[in-house]
Motif scaffolding. Structure first.
Motif, PDB file in Angstrom:
ATOM      1  N   THR A   1      21.352  10.240  53.961  1.00 30.87           N
ATOM      2  CA  THR A   1      21.186  10.924  55.149  1.00 30.87           C
ATOM      3  C   THR A   1      22.309  11.945  55.540  1.00 30.87           C
ATOM      4  O   THR A   1      23.140  10.807  55.240  1.00 30.87           O
ATOM      5  N   GLY A   2      21.935  12.614  55.660  1.00 29.90           N
ATOM      6  CA  GLY A   2      23.775  13.020  56.038  1.00 29.90           C
ATOM      7  C   GLY A   2      23.884  14.541  56.743  1.00 29.90           C
ATOM      8  O   GLY A   2      22.344  14.844  57.325  1.00 29.90           O
ATOM      9  N   THR A   3      24.779  15.056  57.279  1.00 28.63           N
ATOM     10  CA  THR A   3      24.445  16.599  57.833  1.00 28.63           C
ATOM     11  C   THR A   3      25.442  17.963  57.446  1.00 28.63           C
ATOM     12  O   THR A   3      26.340  16.974  56.968  1.00 28.63           O
ATOM     13  N   VAL A   4      24.778  18.633  57.148  1.00 24.67           N
ATOM     14  CA  VAL A   4      25.451  20.265  56.704  1.00 24.67           C
ATOM     15  C   VAL A   4      26.621  20.114  57.374  1.00 24.67           C
ATOM     16  O   VAL A   4      26.520  20.310  58.614  1.00 24.67           O
TER      17      VAL A   4
ATOM     18  N   GLY B   1      26.677  27.018  47.150  1.00 24.24           N
ATOM     19  CA  GLY B   1      26.801  25.048  47.138  1.00 24.24           C
ATOM     20  C   GLY B   1      26.083  25.003  48.912  1.00 24.24           C
ATOM     21  O   GLY B   1      26.841  25.766  49.382  1.00 24.24           O
ATOM     22  N   VAL B   2      25.408  23.695  48.745  1.00 26.85           N
ATOM     23  CA  VAL B   2      26.007  23.409  50.634  1.00 26.85           C
ATOM     24  C   VAL B   2      26.816  21.977  50.740  1.00 26.85           C
ATOM     25  O   VAL B   2      26.478  21.067  49.816  1.00 26.85           O
ATOM     26  N   PHE B   3      28.009  21.842  51.778  1.00 25.87           N
ATOM     27  CA  PHE B   3      28.440  20.455  51.567  1.00 25.87           C
ATOM     28  C   PHE B   3      27.722  19.820  53.028  1.00 25.87           C
ATOM     29  O   PHE B   3      27.628  20.318  54.265  1.00 25.87           O
TER      30      PHE B   3
ATOM     31  N   VAL C   1      24.483  25.040  59.459  1.00 25.41           N
ATOM     32  CA  VAL C   1      25.605  24.111  59.848  1.00 25.41           C
ATOM     33  C   VAL C   1      25.282  23.007  60.589  1.00 25.41           C
ATOM     34  O   VAL C   1      24.715  23.434  61.811  1.00 25.41           O
ATOM     35  N   GLY C   2      25.019  21.621  60.181  1.00 20.46           N
ATOM     36  CA  GLY C   2      24.572  20.775  61.580  1.00 20.46           C
ATOM     37  C   GLY C   2      23.126  20.120  61.114  1.00 20.46           C
ATOM     38  O   GLY C   2      23.218  19.253  61.817  1.00 20.46           O
TER      39      GLY C   2
END
Length: 125
Positions: A10-13, A20-22, A52-53
């Motif tokens: 699980t990560g946060t944008v 793409g999306v970091f 974001v977030g």
């Protein structure tokens, strides 16, 4: 933390680019979900799909040991039919009781042949 290929995390944008999306996986590690891995089919605009977030569950596709870049995927976690809008089934209105086949052609062929022969005979005169 050590990340391995095939691991679900699980990560946060943290950033959105046209390609793409970091995603931040922890305080020091960030990965990229390439646009081709964001969903099945055509992905129109990433900034409309992600914010974001936002928290995301992603799958680790690749870990480059030299550059320490991590490739992530959303697409690998979902079946194609889960992400694509449901298509309506087409119904073709046909009357299956009428089975003409080649019968109309067979019925009209002698008349067509006779008319063609008459036309050829008139041209020859």
């Amino acid at each position: 933390m050590v990340y391995r290929i095939g691991q679900k995390v699980t990560g946060t944008v943290t950033g959105i680019q046209p390609y793409g999306v970091f995603v931040a996986l922890d305080e020091s590690v960030q990965g990229l979900i390439h646009i081709s891995e964001c969903g099945h089919g055509f992905v129109k605009a990433l900034d409309e799909q992600f914010t974001v977030g936002q928290q995301l569950d992603v799958l680790v596709l690749d870990v480059d040991e030299y550059t320490h870049k991590i490739s992530l995927s959303l697409r690998a976690l979902h079946k194609a039919q889960d992400l694509l809008p449901q298509r309506a089934k087409k119904h073709y209105w046909t009357n299956r009781r009428i089975q003409t086949g080649f019968a109309p052609i067979a019925e009209r062929l002698p008349g067509w042949t006779k008319a063609a022969i008459e036309e050829l005979n008139q041209r020859g005169k």
